[in-house]
Design an enzyme around this catalytic site. Structure first.
Site, PDB file in Angstrom:
ATOM      1  N   ARG A 190       1.085  -0.947  -0.053  1.00 58.10           N
ATOM      2  CA  ARG A 190       0.366   0.336   0.032  1.00 58.10           C
ATOM      3  C   ARG A 190       0.996   0.750  -0.501  1.00 58.10           C
ATOM      4  O   ARG A 190       0.663   2.038  -0.943  1.00 58.10           O
ATOM      5  CB  ARG A 190      -0.920   0.300   1.455  1.00 58.10           C
ATOM      6  CG  ARG A 190      -1.973   1.099   1.155  1.00 58.10           C
ATOM      7  CD  ARG A 190      -3.001   1.147   2.311  1.00 58.10           C
ATOM      8  NE  ARG A 190      -3.876   2.702   2.320  1.00 58.10           N
ATOM      9  CZ  ARG A 190      -4.544   2.859   3.903  1.00 58.10           C
ATOM     10  NH1 ARG A 190      -4.755   1.461   3.880  1.00 58.10           N
ATOM     11  NH2 ARG A 190      -5.223   3.711   3.251  1.00 58.10           N
ATOM     12  N   ASP A 204     -18.668  -0.220   3.884  1.00 56.36           N
ATOM     13  CA  ASP A 204     -19.317  -0.126   5.010  1.00 56.36           C
ATOM     14  C   ASP A 204     -18.956   1.090   4.552  1.00 56.36           C
ATOM     15  O   ASP A 204     -19.664   2.163   5.395  1.00 56.36           O
ATOM     16  CB  ASP A 204     -18.570  -0.813   5.894  1.00 56.36           C
ATOM     17  CG  ASP A 204     -17.017  -1.025   6.184  1.00 56.36           C
ATOM     18  OD1 ASP A 204     -16.620   0.560   5.171  1.00 56.36           O
ATOM     19  OD2 ASP A 204     -16.478  -0.758   7.064  1.00 56.36           O
ATOM     20  N   HIS A 244     -16.872   3.262  -3.269  1.00 55.78           N
ATOM     21  CA  HIS A 244     -16.086   5.017  -3.621  1.00 55.78           C
ATOM     22  C   HIS A 244     -16.571   5.744  -4.111  1.00 55.78           C
ATOM     23  O   HIS A 244     -16.185   7.313  -4.595  1.00 55.78           O
ATOM     24  CB  HIS A 244     -14.644   4.460  -3.229  1.00 55.78           C
ATOM     25  CG  HIS A 244     -14.777   3.480  -2.135  1.00 55.78           C
ATOM     26  ND1 HIS A 244     -12.947   3.533  -1.627  1.00 55.78           N
ATOM     27  CD2 HIS A 244     -15.410   3.526  -1.011  1.00 55.78           C
ATOM     28  CE1 HIS A 244     -13.220   2.871  -0.810  1.00 55.78           C
ATOM     29  NE2 HIS A 244     -14.229   3.066  -0.321  1.00 55.78           N
ATOM     30  N   TYR A 298     -15.402  10.220  -1.459  1.00 55.71           N
ATOM     31  CA  TYR A 298     -14.730   9.352  -1.231  1.00 55.71           C
ATOM     32  C   TYR A 298     -14.362  10.145  -2.537  1.00 55.71           C
ATOM     33  O   TYR A 298     -12.968  10.257  -3.734  1.00 55.71           O
ATOM     34  CB  TYR A 298     -14.385   8.051  -2.009  1.00 55.71           C
ATOM     35  CG  TYR A 298     -13.999   7.595  -0.994  1.00 55.71           C
ATOM     36  CD1 TYR A 298     -12.736   6.775  -1.111  1.00 55.71           C
ATOM     37  CD2 TYR A 298     -14.783   7.318  -0.316  1.00 55.71           C
ATOM     38  CE1 TYR A 298     -12.195   6.209  -0.048  1.00 55.71           C
ATOM     39  CE2 TYR A 298     -13.767   6.349   1.149  1.00 55.71           C
ATOM     40  CZ  TYR A 298     -13.109   5.500   1.041  1.00 55.71           C
ATOM     41  OH  TYR A 298     -11.697   5.015   1.817  1.00 55.71           O
ATOM     42  N   ARG A 334      -0.454   7.490   4.196  1.00 53.66           N
ATOM     43  CA  ARG A 334      -1.430   6.789   5.175  1.00 53.66           C
ATOM     44  C   ARG A 334      -0.931   5.619   5.755  1.00 53.66           C
ATOM     45  O   ARG A 334      -1.155   5.115   6.868  1.00 53.66           O
ATOM     46  CB  ARG A 334      -2.854   6.823   4.680  1.00 53.66           C
ATOM     47  CG  ARG A 334      -4.513   6.503   5.222  1.00 53.66           C
ATOM     48  CD  ARG A 334      -4.930   6.620   6.531  1.00 53.66           C
ATOM     49  NE  ARG A 334      -5.663   5.883   7.213  1.00 53.66           N
ATOM     50  CZ  ARG A 334      -5.978   6.413   8.153  1.00 53.66           C
ATOM     51  NH1 ARG A 334      -5.308   7.022   9.077  1.00 53.66           N
ATOM     52  NH2 ARG A 334      -6.813   5.844   8.897  1.00 53.66           N
TER      53      ARG A 334
END
Length: 443
Positions: free
Chosen positions: A94, A171, A201, A266, A286
């Protein structure tokens, strides 16, 4: 006698797994569980999480059978549901997803833009592998998939496993609906009746009522116009992380583009990518925040439980975000016909949009699966944005299936977050280098 259910959590080494496990226990009255099994291909990572959960279950629900394994046959035999939240490449990959685009002035984000495409290319094979294991060893089971990036994974399963019993969910809209319920003085999102359309999103609420049919959109619009979702978010959690508060606040600028709807937060990544880049630190993204905080905290807590051989006083708690997963399992098991947001083939639910697109819309869920709630025609602004983004998702999946460099270059170029084909190619070539062993070989 009431049936009790067996669950496999795929992604047993995730820091979110203890919260899901505990949440299952808190809802045993409506969704009784007889067995919980963890599955992960990373034995060392899973063992710490699993041993801590095993101690908690021994102390709080000894009647529930528990196990953990890296063996697919053991993990997926004699189960009713797979709850799948795998992360192929973990947070180390990531970090590349986020930092490589930023090197070229493009936003770095887990599921949006080039980072989401790179993550999708890793996730497709992993999710298909779990699905195939489930179908081999428990062919009547359902897979509830919330592995990211959900839109790309959903398109891949539509194309490659069209008859599989898999429901793709997210979610994120649920959390925003809880905030909107707070805005109008309701206790829970379950007191709202909503209609929503979009991609994962990438969507908009166009109708929100209470159970008596009263229109709540004017009240909610007024709050979003002034505060975005930030005021409600801070009312619910005064210690919300600054990066999330910024995202919730930016929703007011996204809303200004179409004040007739309420946007998913988003959308800031697609509509204000320059703002996101300006407010990003290319050295600390992040992924670094999560590795330095949540990852360390959860593993430290689990190791402490193991060392003490007790979970008492540990602060172990259920993960509220996972309640949606239990709701979905319960809807299927108990035929509750609950209205829930799912990512499903459009098939005319949005009448002026690609029938094969994987759209996020409300569905009525029961023992036979789902029925789409028709959303009608959507405005040109949303339709244009969605057509561009769904093409990115389809090209990414086609690139994975065909091993096509060309199609993946097209996908990244087409993303609204990327300024040119030249930049797209630079990002792609860097991604190929770091994703060796995770992506199919591209030609």
């Amino acid at each position: 006698m009431e049936k009790k259910y067996a669950i496999t959590i795929a992604g047993g080494g995730s820091t979110f797994t203890p919260g899901i496990c505990l949440l299952l226990l808190t809802h045993m009255d409506r969704f009784p569980v007889r067995k919980i099994m963890f599955y992960d291909n990373n034995a060392k990572r899973q063992e710490v999480i699993a041993k801590a959960c095993q101690i908690y279950l021994r102390e709080n629900a000894p009647e529930v059978e528990f196990g953990y394994t890296t063996d697919p046959e053991t993990a997926f035999t004699d189960i009713d549901f797979v709850m799948c939240h795998i992360r192929v490449g973990l947070y180390a990959m990531r970090e590349h997803d986020e930092k490589i685009p930023l090197k070229y002035g493009v936003l770095g984000q887990e599921t949006c833009g080039p980072g989401g495409i790179a993550y999708g290319m890793r996730s497709i094979g992993g999710v298909l592998e779990v699905l195939d294991y489930m179908e081999k060893y428990s062919p009547d089971a359902y897979m509830l998939n919330y592995s990211n990036p959900a839109a790309i994974v959903a398109e891949a399963t539509r194309r490659l496993r069209p008859n599989s019993k898999i429901l793709n969910i997210c979610d994120m809209p649920i959390g925003l609906e809880e905030k909107m319920a707070r805005m109008v003085g309701l206790k829970s999102r379950k007191e709202l009746n909503i209609n929503y359309y979009g991609l994962n999103h990438f969507g908009w609420w166009h109708q929100i009522e209470d159970k008596d049919g009263n229109d709540l959109m004017p009240q909610i619009r007024e709050q979003i116009k002034t505060y975005g979702f930030a005021k409600a978010a801070l009312d619910m959690n005064p210690n919300a992380e600054p990066s999330w508060v910024d995202t919730f606040t930016k929703a007011k600028d996204v809303y200004a583009l179409d004040p007739d709807t309420i946007p998913n937060t988003y959308l800031k990544y697609y509509l204000f990518p320059d703002y996101v880049v300006e407010h990003s630190n290319p050295e600390i993204t992040r992924a670094n925040e999560v590795m330095n905080h949540r990852e360390k905290n959860v593993f430290t807590l689990c190791q402490s439980i193991i060392d003490k051989n007790t979970s008492e006083g540990s602060g172990f708690k259920a993960d509220a975000h996972a309640e949606y997963i239990v709701d979905l399992a319960c809807a299927i098991a108990k035929n509750t016909k609950e209205k829930m947001l799912l990512i499903v083939p459009n098939e005319g639910a949005i009448e002026n949009f690609d029938r094969t697109a994987m759209v996020e819309i409300p569905c009525i869920v029961g023992k036979n699966g789902y029925e789409r709630v028709v959303q009608g025609a959507i405005p040109q602004f949303q339709k244009g944005l969605m057509e561009q983004q769904v093409s990115v998702e389809k090209l990414t999946v086609a690139a994975w299936i065909e091993g096509s460099y060309q199609k993946l270059w097209q996908a990244i170029t087409l993303s609204k977050t990327v300024p040119s084909a030249r930049i797209a190619k630079l990002i792609l070539d860097d991604f190929i280098e770091v994703n060796k062993g995770y992506w199919p070989e591209l030609k």
